[in-house]
Design a protein around this motif. Structure first.
Motif, PDB file in Angstrom:
ATOM      1  N   LEU A 175       6.773   3.537  34.935  1.00  0.00           N
ATOM      2  CA  LEU A 175       6.624   2.966  36.271  1.00  0.00           C
ATOM      3  C   LEU A 175       7.328   3.829  37.306  1.00  0.00           C
ATOM      4  CD1 LEU A 175       7.234  -0.849  35.600  1.00  0.00           C
ATOM      5  CD2 LEU A 175       5.060   0.241  36.175  1.00  0.00           C
ATOM      6  N   LEU A 176       8.551   4.244  36.976  1.00  0.00           N
ATOM      7  CA  LEU A 176       9.318   5.078  37.892  1.00  0.00           C
ATOM      8  C   LEU A 176       8.606   6.403  38.148  1.00  0.00           C
ATOM      9  CD1 LEU A 176      11.886   5.738  39.508  1.00  0.00           C
ATOM     10  CD2 LEU A 176      12.920   6.522  37.357  1.00  0.00           C
ATOM     11  N   ALA A 177       8.133   7.035  37.080  1.00  0.00           N
ATOM     12  CA  ALA A 177       7.448   8.320  37.233  1.00  0.00           C
ATOM     13  C   ALA A 177       6.202   8.180  38.101  1.00  0.00           C
ATOM     14  CB  ALA A 177       7.089   8.885  35.859  1.00  0.00           C
ATOM     15  N   LEU A 196      16.218  11.113  30.597  1.00  0.00           N
ATOM     16  CA  LEU A 196      15.395  10.511  31.653  1.00  0.00           C
ATOM     17  C   LEU A 196      14.773  11.581  32.530  1.00  0.00           C
ATOM     18  CD1 LEU A 196      14.560   8.061  33.500  1.00  0.00           C
ATOM     19  CD2 LEU A 196      16.749   8.391  34.659  1.00  0.00           C
ATOM     20  N   TRP A 197      15.603  12.521  33.011  1.00  0.00           N
ATOM     21  CA  TRP A 197      15.096  13.501  33.969  1.00  0.00           C
ATOM     22  C   TRP A 197      14.316  14.620  33.292  1.00  0.00           C
ATOM     23  CZ3 TRP A 197      14.270  11.931  38.456  1.00  0.00           C
ATOM     24  CH2 TRP A 197      15.106  10.991  39.048  1.00  0.00           C
ATOM     25  N   GLU A 198      14.618  14.921  32.052  1.00  0.00           N
ATOM     26  CA  GLU A 198      13.829  15.921  31.320  1.00  0.00           C
ATOM     27  C   GLU A 198      12.376  15.493  31.283  1.00  0.00           C
ATOM     28  OE1 GLU A 198      13.463  19.349  29.910  1.00  0.00           O
ATOM     29  OE2 GLU A 198      15.398  18.806  29.019  1.00  0.00           O
ATOM     30  N   ARG A 199      12.167  14.195  31.101  1.00  0.00           N
ATOM     31  CA  ARG A 199      10.805  13.668  31.030  1.00  0.00           C
ATOM     32  C   ARG A 199      10.141  13.646  32.401  1.00  0.00           C
ATOM     33  NH1 ARG A 199       9.316   7.681  28.517  1.00  0.00           N
ATOM     34  NH2 ARG A 199       7.094   7.674  29.034  1.00  0.00           N
ATOM     35  N   ILE A 200      10.853  13.183  33.413  1.00  0.00           N
ATOM     36  CA  ILE A 200      10.237  13.007  34.728  1.00  0.00           C
ATOM     37  C   ILE A 200       9.987  14.336  35.428  1.00  0.00           C
ATOM     38  CG2 ILE A 200      10.639  12.117  37.065  1.00  0.00           C
ATOM     39  CD1 ILE A 200      11.960   9.680  35.790  1.00  0.00           C
ATOM     40  N   LEU A 201      10.933  15.262  35.321  1.00  0.00           N
ATOM     41  CA  LEU A 201      10.816  16.513  36.062  1.00  0.00           C
ATOM     42  C   LEU A 201       9.709  17.422  35.548  1.00  0.00           C
ATOM     43  CD1 LEU A 201      14.574  17.411  36.717  1.00  0.00           C
ATOM     44  CD2 LEU A 201      12.907  16.421  38.306  1.00  0.00           C
ATOM     45  N   THR A 202       9.187  17.119  34.370  1.00  0.00           N
ATOM     46  CA  THR A 202       8.063  17.910  33.863  1.00  0.00           C
ATOM     47  C   THR A 202       6.788  17.647  34.660  1.00  0.00           C
ATOM     48  OG1 THR A 202       7.553  16.206  32.221  1.00  0.00           O
ATOM     49  CG2 THR A 202       8.993  18.014  31.524  1.00  0.00           C
TER      50      THR A 202
END
Length: 335
Positions: free
Chosen positions: A180-182, A216-222
């Motif tokens: 949801l956040l992404a 968390l950010w490894e996943r989103i920043l991709t």
């Protein structure tokens, strides 16, 4: 920036993180005892500014004076945390343009925070995924509307946009919530294309969880091009918090990411509550600030952004003017 006063669930620090803390504690010991040391390991590059409803009654000259103070402290980047606070109040377009003009005259660049909904923390605390999805859809619509109507992005003092929702690993531990956040962040990123940088702040919650901030950010920043602004958490958890953030800093460096560190200029006062609703703080000491700058300088951050020159280095509360004067003396000695 309101940071909930959670209990710090300690993680195993990396060796690099421990070295940062040891170095920082050494600086703290040096600068907090004996005569004031007129030096800065690195200077602040900018500051946040929270605009409250009462600020709307300020004369334009007061806004100009405030921005001039930031420039005097060599804080050349101003992050206006939000342009509106729910339905309670908002900064008008003429005021935003005046802020940009004052900043240009002072040699300061401005990042505009998107409209903020004060129900964010209550939404997270509810644990209701449907409410979470509805909240993100609503603030996403408001954010996109502001971005599409913006008339200031071509101003020479404009630097970009800031998403005013602070992200921690505990509140977004569930993979479904992260999706949801992404999705929300992708929506804002798509609407913000154009001049300037899109940034968001993040902090390490002290509530125990197996989820990690770096994961968390490894996943989103991709999939979402964002600039992270990492809160150092020292105002709540002390200098040891740099060790807890070490894995995130290592991940960002490995990715070659451009990121900032938010250096907290306050010390939280003790409170019987842990939900952030009774948050109150005093200005930090110059010795502790010197320690923070020394350690933050080794993280690989592009900029160190103080939270916040106003009010913790202005004349509104006890100790703030002392911190400002001490910082200016150190600044005059060079970083």
């Amino acid at each position: 920036m309101l940071i909930p006063s959670f209990n710090p669930g300690l993680s195993s620090p990396t060796r690099r993180g421990l070295m940062w803390v040891v170095a920082g504690c050494g600086v703290l010991a040096l600068t907090s005892s004996g005569p004031f040391q007129r030096w800065l390991p690195r200077r602040l590059d900018g500051t946040f500014l929270q605009a409250w409803k009462s600020d709307l009654d300020l004369p334009r000259s007061a806004w100009a004076e405030r921005i001039h103070l930031f420039a005097t402290l060599d804080c050349r980047h101003l992050i206006l945390q939000w342009v509106s606070f729910g339905q309670e109040y908002g900064l008008s377009d003429p005021l935003l343009l005046d802020i940009l003009d004052f900043a240009l005259a002072a040699g300061v660049r401005v990042t505009f925070g998107l409209p903020y909904d004060g129900g964010y923390w209550q939404m997270l605390a509810s644990g209701d995924r449907a409410k979470r999805a509805a909240f993100l859809d609503r603030v996403g619509t408001e954010g996109v509307a502001f971005l599409e109507a913006a008339r200031h992005s071509n101003h020479p003092a404009f630097a970009g946009y800031y998403i005013p929702y602070e992200i921690d690993q505990y509140s977004w531990a569930d993979p479904a919530d992260r999706d949801l956040l992404a999705g929300y962040l992708r929506r804002i990123s798509a609407a913000a294309r154009g001049p300037g940088v899109l940034s968001i702040s993040t902090f390490r919650s002290g509530i125990p969880t197996t989820a990690t901030l770096e994961g968390l950010w490894e996943r989103i920043l991709t999939s979402v091009p964002l600039k992270l602004m990492v809160q150092d958490g020292v105002g709540v958890f002390g200098m040891a918090n740099y060790a807890r953030l070490a894995p995130l800093f290592a991940t960002l460096r490995r990715r070659g990411a451009d990121f900032d560190v938010i250096v907290e200029l306050f010390t939280e006062k003790p409170s019987g509550r842990t939900d952030g609703t009774t948050f109150a703080a005093d200005p930090a000491t110059i010795g502790r600030l010197q320690a923070q700058l020394a350690v933050a300088a080794g993280t690989g951050a592009r900029r160190l952004i103080g939270f916040a020159v106003h009010p913790y280095m202005t004349d509104g509360m006890p100790g703030a003017a002392d911190l400002r004067r001490s910082y200016l003396r150190a600044l005059s000695a060079g970083a």
